[in-house]
Design an enzyme around this catalytic site. Structure first.
Site, short mmCIF file in Angstrom:
data_model
loop_
_atom_site.label_atom_id
_atom_site.label_comp_id
_atom_site.label_asym_id
_atom_site.label_seq_id
_atom_site.Cartn_x
_atom_site.Cartn_y
_atom_site.Cartn_z
N SER A 22 -114.25 50.93 22.02
CA SER A 22 -114.76 52.03 22.86
C SER A 22 -115.85 52.81 22.13
CB SER A 22 -113.63 53.01 23.20
OG SER A 22 -112.76 52.43 24.12
N ARG A 121 -113.38 43.58 39.80
CA ARG A 121 -112.87 44.93 39.48
C ARG A 121 -113.57 46.02 40.30
NH1 ARG A 121 -112.23 45.37 33.13
NH2 ARG A 121 -111.14 47.25 33.75
N GLN A 168 -113.83 55.77 31.73
CA GLN A 168 -115.05 55.07 32.14
C GLN A 168 -115.76 55.83 33.25
OE1 GLN A 168 -113.75 51.08 33.01
NE2 GLN A 168 -113.59 50.53 30.85
N ASP A 313 -104.15 50.62 27.49
CA ASP A 313 -104.52 49.29 26.97
C ASP A 313 -103.40 48.67 26.13
OD1 ASP A 313 -106.99 49.48 28.17
OD2 ASP A 313 -108.04 50.11 26.36
#
Ligand code: S3P
Length: 430
Positions: A22, A121, A168, A313
């Site tokens: 990230s 997605r 995001q 995650d």
């Protein structure tokens, strides 16, 4: 590629993992936006970050790579070049969603494409809020890639409360907001990873309705040196492997310990995991430290709803820890797992069934318990790097070993996973 795993009896040694994915994505993006030369030390070696680099190369930024050090020559304010063809984000949701905010501010048209998984997605979670800022983005009729972003003369600041707990989405909006003189104010009811805020030096204040985040052109990135700490998400696979394997002690150096990411350590410690943190310090606004992980007896606990975005995650590997813990492992409130690189609820449940475990699948999670089968099984990755690694660890704990199909997908976040596992593994009891 089918990867075979034999049962591992002990894990010992020291790991230096590559840079956090990230933070690396953001370092590449901010260095590309800044004018002049930046250096990124310990950049992630992942295919995902390479996708980000490739997108900015196509827009005129220059990258010189020497191992994990990358020299970047950025283009400066609204000065990216129109790419001559589509921007390919590969498998990377972070690349796609964050660059959408950047592209919406540019004076040219561009189209983002991705691989089969990324092309399924959801993108409306960014297109809808970015439209409120005057951006013009057109995803496919299904709200997916390919997505074309058009120049707009109507970009304006907003005051906006996030509807999805997603770093995001938050970052996409912030990255558009830093192209405007007037300040935008974002309210984040449920905290998510805050690397964008820290790395851009944004003002944030806690409020009754959540964290208030302020962003404007004042926060536009300038060229600098970035030092990326090691990836806690990559570390989590080895942390769990160390905890659930007898006679194990692993040191993992220089790991990112940003509080918006350390939920996995909190949950595993609450389950009885012995994880010590030492050499803790601040580096470029991010907390960093070394971890010592020792074999532990784990007990399953109730995982609180508020921590889910922090561990999103890590849930696949956390559930593998849950299989070796006393009691039943249950995870709920995790609907977001359905829209990751694979539908991670169904990927994990299907693989657990193959391992002979009892599984109940819910719309927003699953529960699992039971005994592992003694026959050799073959797990699927569903083309998802975190499913590959989670079931690589489970495979190496099965009495007669197991195999994982399409294992090459680990490269999306950690191409060195097998080398690192082999370096720690001792196949005989000591
Ligand atoms: C990321 C945010 C998370 C996470 C992803 C990386 C980021 O996604 O799952 O792997 O770097 O901002 P969401 O923000 O969509 O939950």
């Amino acid at each position: 590629m089918i990867q075979k795993f034999e049962m591992i009896k002990s894990l010992r040694g020291t790991l230096n993992l590559a840079g956090d994915k990230s933070i690396s994505h953001r370092a590449v993006m901010f260095a590309s936006l800044a004018e002049g030369e930046s250096i990124i030390y310990n950049c992630s070696e992942s295919e995902d970050v390479t996708s980000t680099i490739n997108c900015f190369s196509k827009m005129g930024c220059k990258f010189e790579r020497d191992g994990n050090t990358i020299k970047v020559l950025g283009k400066g304010f609204k000065n990216l070049q129109q790419p001559s063809d589509d921007l390919d984000a590969g498998n990377s949701g972070t690349t796609t969603r964050l660059i959408s905010g950047i592209l919406a501010a540019q004076n040219f048209q561009s189209t983002i494409i991705g691989d089969e998984s990324l092309s399924k997605r959801p993108m409306r979670r960014i297109t809808e809020p970015l439209k409120l800022m005057g951006a013009v983005l057109k995803p496919s009729d299904e709200g997916t890639l390919p997505m074309t972003i058009y120049p707009s003369s109507k970009i304006k600041p907003v005051e906006y409360t996030f509807q999805v707990a997603s770093a995001q989405v938050k970052s996409a909006m912030i990255l558009l907001a830093i192209h405007l003189d007037e300040e935008s104010v974002f309210i984040e009811p449920v905290p998510t990873r805050n690397h964008t805020e820290l790395m851009l030096g944004l003002k944030t204040i806690p409020s009754e309705n959540g964290i208030k985040i302020f962003a404007s052109k004042k926060n536009y990135p300038v060229s600098k040196v970035f030092t990326v700490p090691s990836d806690i998400s990559s570390a989590s696979f080895f942390i769990v492997a160390g905890l659930i394997t007898q006679n194990s002690e692993i040191i993992i150096k220089h790991v990112s310990l940003n509080p918006t990411r350390t939920g996995i350590i909190t949950v595993l410690r609450n389950m009885g995991g012995q994880i010590e943190i030492f050499n803790e310090h601040d580096e470029g606004g991010e907390k960093v430290g070394d971890l010592k992980v020792s074999s532990s007896d784990l007990t399953n606990i109730e995982i609180p709803k508020e921590i889910i975005p922090n561990i999103i995650d890590e849930i696949p590997i956390l559930s593998v820890a849950g299989v070796f813990a006393k009691g039943k492992f249950t995870i709920r409130n995790s609907h977001e797992l359905r829209v990751k690189e694979s539908d991670r609820i169904s990927s994990v449940c299907e693989n657990f069934k193959r391992a002979g475990l009892n599984v109940v699948e819910f719309e927003d999670g699953f529960e699992v318990d039971g005994e592992l089968t003694t026959s050799h099984v073959e797990f699927e990755t569903y083309f998802d790097h975190r499913i590959a690694m989670a079931f690589g660890i489970l495979a190496s704990k099965m009495e007669n070993g197991a195999s994982v199909r399409d294992f090459e997908h680990v490269g999306i976040s950690n191409p060195k996973f097998i080398i690192q596992m082999n370096g720690l593994s001792h196949n005989s009891n000591i």
